[in-house]
Design a protein around this motif. Structure first.
Motif, PDB file in Angstrom:
ATOM      1  N   THR A  63     -21.496 -29.639 -25.964  1.00 35.27           N
ATOM      2  CA  THR A  63     -20.443 -28.837 -25.345  1.00 35.27           C
ATOM      3  C   THR A  63     -20.650 -28.862 -23.843  1.00 35.27           C
ATOM      4  OG1 THR A  63     -21.761 -26.833 -25.633  1.00 35.27           O
ATOM      5  CG2 THR A  63     -20.101 -27.282 -27.287  1.00 35.27           C
ATOM      6  N   SER A  81     -18.251 -23.185 -27.954  1.00 32.23           N
ATOM      7  CA  SER A  81     -17.328 -22.688 -26.929  1.00 32.23           C
ATOM      8  C   SER A  81     -17.736 -23.266 -25.579  1.00 32.23           C
ATOM      9  CB  SER A  81     -17.342 -21.159 -26.885  1.00 32.23           C
ATOM     10  OG  SER A  81     -18.616 -20.688 -26.465  1.00 32.23           O
ATOM     11  N   SER A  94     -15.897 -25.432 -21.994  1.00 31.96           N
ATOM     12  CA  SER A  94     -14.677 -26.059 -21.490  1.00 31.96           C
ATOM     13  C   SER A  94     -14.283 -27.298 -22.292  1.00 31.96           C
ATOM     14  CB  SER A  94     -14.820 -26.405 -20.006  1.00 31.96           C
ATOM     15  OG  SER A  94     -15.885 -27.299 -19.817  1.00 31.96           O
ATOM     16  N   ARG A  95     -15.244 -28.056 -22.830  1.00 31.73           N
ATOM     17  CA  ARG A  95     -14.953 -29.281 -23.588  1.00 31.73           C
ATOM     18  C   ARG A  95     -16.023 -29.484 -24.655  1.00 31.73           C
ATOM     19  NH1 ARG A  95     -10.104 -31.025 -23.139  1.00 31.73           N
ATOM     20  NH2 ARG A  95     -10.626 -33.153 -23.608  1.00 31.73           N
ATOM     21  N   THR A 137     -13.609 -36.779 -25.957  1.00 31.66           N
ATOM     22  CA  THR A 137     -13.688 -35.377 -25.540  1.00 31.66           C
ATOM     23  C   THR A 137     -12.514 -34.597 -26.116  1.00 31.66           C
ATOM     24  OG1 THR A 137     -12.468 -35.681 -23.478  1.00 31.66           O
ATOM     25  CG2 THR A 137     -14.857 -36.004 -23.377  1.00 31.66           C
ATOM     26  N   TYR A 138     -12.765 -33.320 -26.381  1.00 28.29           N
ATOM     27  CA  TYR A 138     -11.789 -32.426 -26.999  1.00 28.29           C
ATOM     28  C   TYR A 138     -11.917 -31.040 -26.367  1.00 28.29           C
ATOM     29  CZ  TYR A 138     -11.619 -36.203 -30.304  1.00 28.29           C
ATOM     30  OH  TYR A 138     -11.486 -37.437 -30.851  1.00 28.29           O
ATOM     31  N   PRO A 139     -10.861 -30.220 -26.463  1.00 30.71           N
ATOM     32  CA  PRO A 139     -10.972 -28.841 -25.995  1.00 30.71           C
ATOM     33  C   PRO A 139     -12.058 -28.115 -26.800  1.00 30.71           C
ATOM     34  CG  PRO A 139      -8.674 -29.408 -26.417  1.00 30.71           C
ATOM     35  CD  PRO A 139      -9.508 -30.538 -26.932  1.00 30.71           C
TER      36      PRO A 139
END
Length: 148
Positions: free
Chosen positions: A68, A115, A117-118, A139-141
């Motif tokens: 993360t 949790s 940013s990415r 990459t993903y939210p």
């Protein structure tokens, strides 16, 4: 005798033309869909699509590093996936999707926090006949924080 020589030359010419295509290393495209789980952790639908002309064979496993981004990259999980027999072979034009989970709560161990940013997912797969692995960074939210 001439017919034999002519047949041998024709076969040799065919093999010379066909050899480069069959000698090309297998190629796969890597994609994924990521979902946050309600209890914490993530689900990953990881797909390998054979874009080459040869059957791609996963040899013997593939690796998934999950991090993360939260004030820099934070360690998450590492998955070593050994495909079931038959799923390690991907014929040309076909794909295989692996349904993976990481970081969910298990036997009293709390869920992993994805949790931030990415979410960064790095995939490495070795294919038989390739000198180097296929590597892809996706990459993903990030997921919402899980109360716990």
């Amino acid at each position: 005798m001439r017919r034999f020589i002519a047949t041998a030359l024709a076969a040799a010419a065919f093999m010379a033309v066909a050899a480069p295509a069959s000698a090309a290393p297998p190629r796969v495209a890597v994609s994924a869909e990521v979902r946050c789980l309600e209890e914490g952790g993530i689900a990953i639908d990881l797909t390998f699509e054979n874009t080459g002309r040869r059957t791609a064979r996963i040899d013997p496993d593939f690796h998934v590093l999950i991090e993360t981004v939260r004030k820099g990259r934070q360690p998450g999980a590492v998955l070593f996936v050994f495909p079931a027999p038959g799923f390690d072979r991907i014929p040309p034009g076909e794909s295989r999707t692996f349904l993976l989970t990481a970081g969910e709560p298990f036997e009293g161990v709390p869920a992993m926090d994805f949790s931030g940013s990415r979410i960064v997912i790095e995939v490495e797969v070795w294919l038989r006949g390739r000198e180097h692995p296929v590597m892809k960074t996706l990459t993903y939210p990030a997921c919402p924080a899980v109360a716990g």
